[in-house]
Design a protein around this motif. Structure first.
Motif, mmCIF file in Angstrom:
data_model
loop_
_atom_site.group_PDB
_atom_site.id
_atom_site.type_symbol
_atom_site.label_atom_id
_atom_site.label_comp_id
_atom_site.label_asym_id
_atom_site.label_seq_id
_atom_site.Cartn_x
_atom_site.Cartn_y
_atom_site.Cartn_z
ATOM 1 N N ASP A 1 -1.734 7.677 6.112
ATOM 2 C CA ASP A 1 -1.972 7.330 7.390
ATOM 3 C C ASP A 1 -2.869 6.364 7.914
ATOM 4 O O ASP A 1 -2.524 5.649 8.872
ATOM 5 N N TYR A 2 -3.784 6.095 6.728
ATOM 6 C CA TYR A 2 -4.748 4.990 7.154
ATOM 7 C C TYR A 2 -4.723 3.777 6.437
ATOM 8 O O TYR A 2 -5.338 2.946 6.853
ATOM 9 N N ALA A 3 -3.777 3.778 5.465
ATOM 10 C CA ALA A 3 -3.614 2.733 4.745
ATOM 11 C C ALA A 3 -2.845 1.592 5.457
ATOM 12 O O ALA A 3 -1.912 2.035 6.619
ATOM 13 N N SER A 4 -2.894 0.348 5.442
ATOM 14 C CA SER A 4 -2.219 -0.758 6.112
ATOM 15 C C SER A 4 -0.479 -0.703 5.533
ATOM 16 O O SER A 4 -0.242 -0.368 4.504
ATOM 17 N N THR A 5 0.267 -1.163 6.317
ATOM 18 C CA THR A 5 1.726 -1.528 5.963
ATOM 19 C C THR A 5 1.686 -2.202 4.497
ATOM 20 O O THR A 5 2.593 -1.643 3.766
ATOM 21 N N TYR A 6 0.905 -3.424 4.509
ATOM 22 C CA TYR A 6 0.971 -3.879 3.225
ATOM 23 C C TYR A 6 0.657 -3.106 1.813
ATOM 24 O O TYR A 6 1.523 -3.188 1.078
ATOM 25 N N ASP A 7 -0.303 -2.093 2.096
ATOM 26 C CA ASP A 7 -0.648 -1.543 1.197
ATOM 27 C C ASP A 7 0.399 -0.347 0.813
ATOM 28 O O ASP A 7 0.702 -0.045 -0.185
ATOM 29 N N LEU A 8 1.064 0.241 1.828
ATOM 30 C CA LEU A 8 2.080 1.150 1.740
ATOM 31 C C LEU A 8 3.308 0.450 0.938
ATOM 32 O O LEU A 8 3.981 0.989 -0.058
ATOM 33 N N ILE A 9 3.686 -0.551 1.183
ATOM 34 C CA ILE A 9 4.618 -1.521 0.619
ATOM 35 C C ILE A 9 4.238 -1.766 -0.861
ATOM 36 O O ILE A 9 5.427 -1.760 -1.580
ATOM 37 N N ALA A 10 3.218 -2.176 -1.045
ATOM 38 C CA ALA A 10 2.700 -2.488 -2.568
ATOM 39 C C ALA A 10 2.764 -1.038 -3.222
ATOM 40 O O ALA A 10 3.130 -1.132 -4.564
ATOM 41 N N THR A 11 2.679 0.251 -2.922
ATOM 42 C CA THR A 11 2.811 1.421 -3.498
ATOM 43 C C THR A 11 4.351 1.508 -4.107
ATOM 44 O O THR A 11 4.603 2.288 -4.849
ATOM 45 N N LEU A 12 5.277 0.793 -3.300
ATOM 46 C CA LEU A 12 6.803 1.132 -3.511
ATOM 47 C C LEU A 12 6.977 0.431 -5.118
ATOM 48 O O LEU A 12 7.624 0.850 -5.862
ATOM 49 N N SER A 13 6.065 -0.496 -5.316
ATOM 50 C CA SER A 13 6.094 -1.268 -6.605
ATOM 51 C C SER A 13 5.228 -0.730 -7.753
ATOM 52 O O SER A 13 5.222 -1.242 -8.946
ATOM 53 N N ASN A 14 4.157 0.182 -7.292
ATOM 54 C CA ASN A 14 3.443 0.936 -8.137
ATOM 55 C C ASN A 14 4.045 1.944 -8.981
ATOM 56 O O ASN A 14 4.463 3.101 -8.559
ATOM 57 N N ARG A 15 4.224 1.577 -10.318
ATOM 58 C CA ARG A 15 5.229 2.741 -11.141
ATOM 59 C C ARG A 15 4.255 3.772 -11.443
ATOM 60 O O ARG A 15 4.974 4.748 -11.924
ATOM 61 N N SER A 16 3.034 3.873 -11.304
ATOM 62 C CA SER A 16 2.390 5.118 -11.394
ATOM 63 C C SER A 16 2.535 6.140 -10.344
ATOM 64 O O SER A 16 2.553 7.322 -10.499
ATOM 65 N N LEU A 17 2.825 5.733 -9.124
ATOM 66 C CA LEU A 17 3.287 6.534 -8.164
ATOM 67 C C LEU A 17 4.505 7.115 -8.080
ATOM 68 O O LEU A 17 5.555 6.256 -8.194
ATOM 69 N N ASP A 18 4.675 8.491 -7.619
ATOM 70 C CA ASP A 18 6.000 8.788 -7.337
ATOM 71 C C ASP A 18 6.202 9.020 -5.658
ATOM 72 O O ASP A 18 6.035 9.980 -5.072
ATOM 73 N N VAL A 19 6.675 7.567 -5.344
ATOM 74 C CA VAL A 19 6.622 7.322 -4.003
ATOM 75 C C VAL A 19 7.780 8.298 -3.220
ATOM 76 O O VAL A 19 8.995 7.909 -3.415
ATOM 77 N N GLY A 20 7.470 9.184 -2.217
ATOM 78 C CA GLY A 20 8.650 9.922 -1.665
ATOM 79 C C GLY A 20 9.367 9.239 -0.414
ATOM 80 O O GLY A 20 8.774 8.487 -0.129
ATOM 81 N N ALA A 21 9.929 9.980 0.148
ATOM 82 C CA ALA A 21 10.706 9.537 1.437
ATOM 83 C C ALA A 21 9.887 9.407 2.527
ATOM 84 O O ALA A 21 9.939 8.713 3.531
ATOM 85 N N ASP A 22 8.711 10.072 2.633
ATOM 86 C CA ASP A 22 7.852 10.076 3.692
ATOM 87 C C ASP A 22 6.998 8.654 3.665
ATOM 88 O O ASP A 22 6.828 8.153 4.766
ATOM 89 N N SER B 1 8.591 3.304 10.214
ATOM 90 C CA SER B 1 8.165 3.677 11.388
ATOM 91 C C SER B 1 7.025 2.843 12.041
ATOM 92 O O SER B 1 7.002 2.488 13.392
ATOM 93 N N ARG B 2 6.455 2.009 11.142
ATOM 94 C CA ARG B 2 5.279 1.380 11.701
ATOM 95 C C ARG B 2 5.898 0.185 12.200
ATOM 96 O O ARG B 2 5.605 -0.573 13.255
ATOM 97 N N ILE B 3 7.015 -0.400 11.569
ATOM 98 C CA ILE B 3 7.638 -1.610 11.822
ATOM 99 C C ILE B 3 8.271 -1.747 13.316
ATOM 100 O O ILE B 3 8.123 -2.532 14.264
ATOM 101 N N VAL B 4 8.689 -0.340 13.773
ATOM 102 C CA VAL B 4 9.446 -0.363 15.114
ATOM 103 C C VAL B 4 8.804 0.198 16.080
ATOM 104 O O VAL B 4 9.017 0.305 17.275
ATOM 105 N N GLN B 5 7.378 0.646 15.788
ATOM 106 C CA GLN B 5 6.263 1.347 16.595
ATOM 107 C C GLN B 5 6.087 0.491 17.745
ATOM 108 O O GLN B 5 6.183 1.102 18.966
ATOM 109 N N PRO B 6 5.800 -0.855 17.813
ATOM 110 C CA PRO B 6 5.523 -1.657 18.950
ATOM 111 C C PRO B 6 6.934 -1.531 19.932
ATOM 112 O O PRO B 6 6.760 -1.853 21.158
ATOM 113 N N PHE B 7 8.116 -1.636 19.343
ATOM 114 C CA PHE B 7 9.386 -1.742 20.111
ATOM 115 C C PHE B 7 9.403 -0.328 20.869
ATOM 116 O O PHE B 7 9.935 -0.366 21.899
#
Length: 378
Positions: free
Chosen positions: A266-287, A294-300
């Protein structure tokens, strides 16, 4: 900028600031009274209760702005337009040949600017205060021990476990790290008194410094272990900065990712969240994927909400401010109900691909807003 533009802009900004300060102040007063005993206790420890309150609530103002800016801009815009209708200023301007779209243009521009400020707030300010935001009033100093839920490092196959975590010094108490296999002199288990998270520096990658080892029993002459050509366990025999009763487990999982769970997302930046997608240590879920989109479309979504609300006031020419706000609240409830349901369905993989869950509200409401926006067309 014409005189009427300045007039409407000032009226809008005054309304927005009044609503924001009122709701923020109400939140702070209620929450601080609920946690007054804790704040007084921490004030005695640190020497200033006011300082504790400032450090606790100042970053939460940014998160409150992020949560409410879309709703408050709509309320302020409807309040502003209803106000000039009530005093017949809208009628006078239209009689002079000025269209409704031209009249409300400064309000629309102001809403767009606030939506952009909301993005900057979420990406630049909130992540800076993640450490404060992930602590509650009951553990503001981060000294309380919290149960540690075991986490699996998907890259190395290491299971990280421990008795408890302490946020103040990024520490895992009684760490129990199980390796994916037996390593010479190390075995398949690392136990110690404490494990401290350390970010990457010139001496080592990111990971945990395990102090007062109990397993392995001795580190004398034990070589460091690698995993697929990368360092996994650093030992004193190869790294002089380590003491004889220490070792270092390399992992790309941060202390916050191990302990903060969804709060980190919730508090990480979008850049950090995108970086987690390439982090092989993390099991990144659909959430996480749903959150990124959701953050990309929020201003719209915030701007779409405005174009859903303004036509209600302009078309009906409602002179009652409270009825206008009632329409606004009903609209907001429907809008956010759809948004939250879609987001939840994306987070649980009911909607695939998960990116579609973030865009469904736009797909639903943009055509409705376009159809309703007849009064805003020249």
């Amino acid at each position: 900028m014409l005189l009427i533009d300045r007039y409407l802009l000032i009226q809008f900004l005054k309304s927005f600031l009044i609503f924001f300060v009122s709701f923020t102040g109400l939140f702070i007063v209620i929450d601080s009274f609920n946690n007054l005993d804790e704040f007084l206790k921490y004030g005695d420890q640190t020497g200033s209760t006011f300082r504790v309150l400032w450090d606790y609530y100042s970053p939460r103002v940014f998160t409150f702005f992020g949560m409410t800016s879309g709703i408050l801009t709509l309320i302020s815009a409807m309040f502003t337009v209803t106000w000039i209708q009530r005093h017949n200023e809208m009628t006078a301007l239209m009689a002079a040949g000025i269209s409704q779209a031209r009249i409300v243009r400064p309000v629309i521009i102001a809403v767009i600017v606030i939506a952009i400020l909301g993005v900057l707030n979420r990406e630049l300010l909130i992540p800076r205060y993640m450490d404060r935001l992930t602590r509650n009033a009951q553990d503001w100093l981060g000294e309380s021990k919290k149960t540690f839920q075991p986490k699996f490092d998907n890259r190395t196959g290491v299971l990280l476990n421990g008795a408890a975590t302490v946020a103040s010094d990024s520490r895992i108490e009684s760490p129990n790290f199980r390796l994916d296999q037996n390593y010479d002199g190390i075995g398949n288990q690392i136990n110690g008194e404490n494990a401290y998270y350390q970010a990457a520096n010139e001496d080592h990658p990111s990971g945990f410094l395990v102090d007062n080892l109990t397993k392995p029993v001795s580190t004398e002459g034990v070589a460091s272990a690698d995993f697929e050509g990368s360092p996994l366990v650093l030992m004193p025999a190869d790294h002089k900065w380590l003491k004889p009763n220490q070792c270092f487990l390399v992992t790309e999982l941060t202390f916050e990712q191990l302990t903060a769970s969804s709060q980190w997302r919730d508090y990480a930046s979008t850049y950090d969240l995108i970086a987690t997608l390439s982090n092989r240590s993390l099991d990144v879920g659909a959430d996480v994927r749903t959150e990124i989109h959701s953050r990309i479309v929020q201003p719209f979504l915030d701007i779409t909400l405005l174009f859903l609300g303004l036509p209600i006031v302009l078309r009906k020419e409602n002179r009652n401010i409270f009825i206008a706000i009632g329409y606004c609240l009903l609209l907001v409830m429907c809008f956010y109900a759809v948004t939250l349901v879609c987001k939840a369905m994306g987070a649980t993989s009911w909607i695939r691909p998960t990116s579609l869950a973030a865009f469904i509200p736009l797909i639903i409401f943009v055509p409705i807003a376009t159809a309703m926006a007849t009064p805003l067309r020249d």
